[in-house]
Design an enzyme around this catalytic site. Sequence first.
Site, PDB file in Angstrom:
ATOM      1  N   ALA A 141      37.723  32.912  35.973  1.00 52.55           N
ATOM      2  CA  ALA A 141      37.710  32.357  34.620  1.00 52.55           C
ATOM      3  C   ALA A 141      36.298  31.991  34.199  1.00 52.55           C
ATOM      4  CB  ALA A 141      38.600  31.122  34.561  1.00 52.55           C
ATOM      5  N   CYS A 186      32.509  28.349  35.088  1.00 48.54           N
ATOM      6  CA  CYS A 186      33.264  29.411  35.769  1.00 48.54           C
ATOM      7  C   CYS A 186      34.080  28.826  36.918  1.00 48.54           C
ATOM      8  CB  CYS A 186      32.314  30.469  36.347  1.00 48.54           C
ATOM      9  SG  CYS A 186      31.292  31.318  35.137  1.00 48.54           S
ATOM     10  N   ASP A 187      35.184  29.490  37.219  1.00 49.40           N
ATOM     11  CA  ASP A 187      35.942  29.131  38.401  1.00 49.40           C
ATOM     12  C   ASP A 187      36.732  30.348  38.855  1.00 49.40           C
ATOM     13  OD1 ASP A 187      36.594  26.618  40.072  1.00 49.40           O
ATOM     14  OD2 ASP A 187      38.506  27.650  39.882  1.00 49.40           O
ATOM     15  N   GLN A 188      37.031  30.387  40.135  1.00 44.61           N
ATOM     16  CA  GLN A 188      37.786  31.505  40.697  1.00 44.61           C
ATOM     17  C   GLN A 188      38.852  30.966  41.637  1.00 44.61           C
ATOM     18  OE1 GLN A 188      36.060  34.122  43.833  1.00 44.61           O
ATOM     19  NE2 GLN A 188      36.334  35.749  42.342  1.00 44.61           N
TER      20      GLN A 188
END
Length: 199
Positions: free
Chosen positions: A112, A75-77
Site C-alpha cells: 500500500a 507505505c506498508d506491506q
Amino acid sequence: MPQPLILASGSAIRAKLLMQACVDHLVQVPRIDEDMIKQSLIVENAPPRDIADTLAEMKARKVSEKNPGALVLGCDQVLDHKGKLLSKPTSPDDAFTQLQSLRGDRHSLLSAAVLCEDGKPIWRHVGQVRLRMRDATDGYLEEYIRRNWESIRHAVGCYKLEEEGVRLFSNIEGDYFNVLGMPLLELLNYLTLRGDLAT
C-alpha cells in the site's frame, strides 16, 4: 513548481527505488506503534488490504501534519497466507516456522502507498502480487536462513526476491515493485499527471 516529497518510511529499499527513478525526496521516519494498530485491526477482522492501506495512511498523516505544504508518502506491506497475516520473523526459529508454512503453497503480498498533503490523503493505491513457493527441504531452509538471517530478519515472509530468496519461488504473478514494497509505477504515473515529474 513541484512540491517537496517526503518518504515517511525507514525502508532503505523504498528510498532506493525513488532514488533510482530520480525522484527527489527526503526521509522522515514516522513514530507510530505499528504492531498495536495492526493487532487492533486484526481483532476487528479487517481484511489484509485494509490493514496495509491503514498503516500506510497513518504513517503519511503523522509526517504530513508536521510538514505543511509537502507531499508525504506512506507505505506498508503485509503478507496474506490463507487469510492469516505474517510479520517479520523474531528469530531464526520463527523464520523457519514461517517458511515451512509457506513452502509448496501460494500467498499474496499487498503493498500500500498513500500520499498526504496537509494531513489529508490525496492519493492511494494497493498493489497485489501472488507468489508460489517451491517445496524446499528443511535442510535447504535451515541453510538459507543461516546464510541470510541478517537480511531476511527485516523482511515480511523471511525472503527478499532481489537476493537468494528468489530461489524459493516457482511462480510470481504481479508487479516486481510491489514485491519490493512500493507500487512505484502507479506512484510515478500520479506524480507525472500532477506535473511533479518531467516527461
